[in-house]
Scaffold this active site. Sequence first.
Site, PDB file in Angstrom:
ATOM      1  N   GLU A  52       0.799  -1.230   0.000  1.00  0.00           N
ATOM      2  CA  GLU A  52       0.000   0.000   0.000  1.00  0.00           C
ATOM      3  C   GLU A  52       0.836   1.289   0.000  1.00  0.00           C
ATOM      4  O   GLU A  52       0.776   2.104   0.933  1.00  0.00           O
ATOM      5  CB  GLU A  52      -0.974  -0.007   1.191  1.00  0.00           C
ATOM      6  CG  GLU A  52      -1.901  -1.185   1.187  1.00  0.00           C
ATOM      7  CD  GLU A  52      -2.863  -1.179   2.375  1.00  0.00           C
ATOM      8  OE1 GLU A  52      -2.697  -0.379   3.297  1.00  0.00           O
ATOM      9  OE2 GLU A  52      -3.790  -2.019   2.358  1.00  0.00           O
ATOM     10  N   GLU A  79      -5.277  -8.797   0.647  1.00  0.00           N
ATOM     11  CA  GLU A  79      -6.003  -8.476   1.885  1.00  0.00           C
ATOM     12  C   GLU A  79      -7.478  -8.237   1.583  1.00  0.00           C
ATOM     13  O   GLU A  79      -7.799  -7.554   0.616  1.00  0.00           O
ATOM     14  CB  GLU A  79      -5.464  -7.208   2.574  1.00  0.00           C
ATOM     15  CG  GLU A  79      -4.147  -7.377   3.270  1.00  0.00           C
ATOM     16  CD  GLU A  79      -3.679  -6.091   3.917  1.00  0.00           C
ATOM     17  OE1 GLU A  79      -4.525  -5.271   4.320  1.00  0.00           O
ATOM     18  OE2 GLU A  79      -2.443  -5.886   3.988  1.00  0.00           O
TER      19      GLU A  79
END
Length: 449
Positions: free
Chosen positions: A166, A354
């Site tokens: 991220e 995720e």
Amino acid sequence: MHRRYFPEDFIWGAATASYQIEGAYNEDGKGESIWDRFSHTPGKILNGDTGDVACDHYHRFREDVKLMKELGLDSYRFSISWPRVLPEGKGQVNEKGLDFYKQLVDQLLKAGIDPAITLYHWDLPQALQEKGGWANRDTAKYFVEYANLIFKELGDVVPLWITHNEPWVVSFPGHAFGEHAPGIKNYQTALQVAHNLLLSHGMAVQSFRQLGLPGKIGITLNLTPVYPFSDNEADQKACDLQDAFINRWFLDPIFEGSYPEELHQIYRKKVGEFIIKNDDLEIINQKIDFLGINYYLRLVVKHNPDYNIFGVETVKPEGREYTEMGWEVYPEGLYDLLIRLHKDYAPEALYITENGAAYQDQIDADGRVHDQKRIAYLKAHLKNAHRAIEAGVPVKGYYIWSLMDNFEWAFGYSKRFGLIYINYDNQQRILKDSAYWYRTIIAKNYIED
Ligand SMILES: OC[C@H]1NNC[C@@H](O)[C@@H]1O
Ligand SMILES: [Ca+2]
């Protein structure tokens, strides 16, 4: 009931990250990370929580691998703490730190679980932050040296490698909004950080290729599909800008070797320039073996001229369900996102690295955690991942966030995402109902809807 069978070789996994579960923040020669520094700074983390102990995974990893085996996981995604293996970020190696990861990988392989390693999940060595951190281009070079150390130690037995987790969150909450370590509030710095993170990703992939390692390498992006509040022109424009801000700013350089031009112009005007050197974009545009996607929510936006530098305001539609994070439960967004990625960027393979939800979990009188909402959330998202696979999108695996409850950054331990409940008073692990549910899904390889 309709059975949705997943591909025979579909990978069922669960994910964690070093700072969020390991603890032992200053043990066995580990160096300080920017998250140690940030969590030790009063006022930064809810309830003054820190990752000093967390889930004590550093000492309990054998027990935790046993639980992963009990669930029947095919793969376990975790991150390596850079300062645990290189206390100063570069130079002197901390053998005890390296040893921890070698033992963890060994336990996983013995349990028949494929390790999936994230090289960077936010815990930069503080010593490098003192030299400017990710705003300093040199950090990209130090990242590759760190990556090479891990590649050489574990590259022949670890099948899946993720350079960064991220980069959008590292860049903006970390360097523009000040909500994450290192707590900087400077948009221009955030853009330079984003660029240097992407550069370090490309350089690490090049090095991985040069080492001729057998595994696959990619990057994990938090990707959020954006929908317009109304179909008027201004809201549609706001939607496109928000999509560029969160998604395309990273997808375009990686897959196309260029930044989104319109947004780049807005940044030039309102934020200022960041330094891009000659063949940076070529380096960033390395072919990757897969794209990792972290999906949690969608955003709905409308045009609001005085809301922020983009004139984009996020709104919360009425009558929808939200998780403890205030994130809208929107499983169809996963399908829409996967279809868009396949159409616009056509990654060779995709892993959902995720997906999960925080809910108010508590231990019932029977000593169990009946997290029915989480089961419903996971099942609905798996259904939409399956719809995308049926539409031809090469989704190869799914990692639940998270294997266990852990340190949820600025929210501390107040948000529980785990399949396994952690009692932080005694470090007891309790499999939630969702863990037992996931175990049957993995065993049967289908969901019923
Ligand atoms: O907010 C839930 C998760 N999101 N992606 C990154 C992880 O570190 C977070 O815990
Ligand atoms: Ca299987």
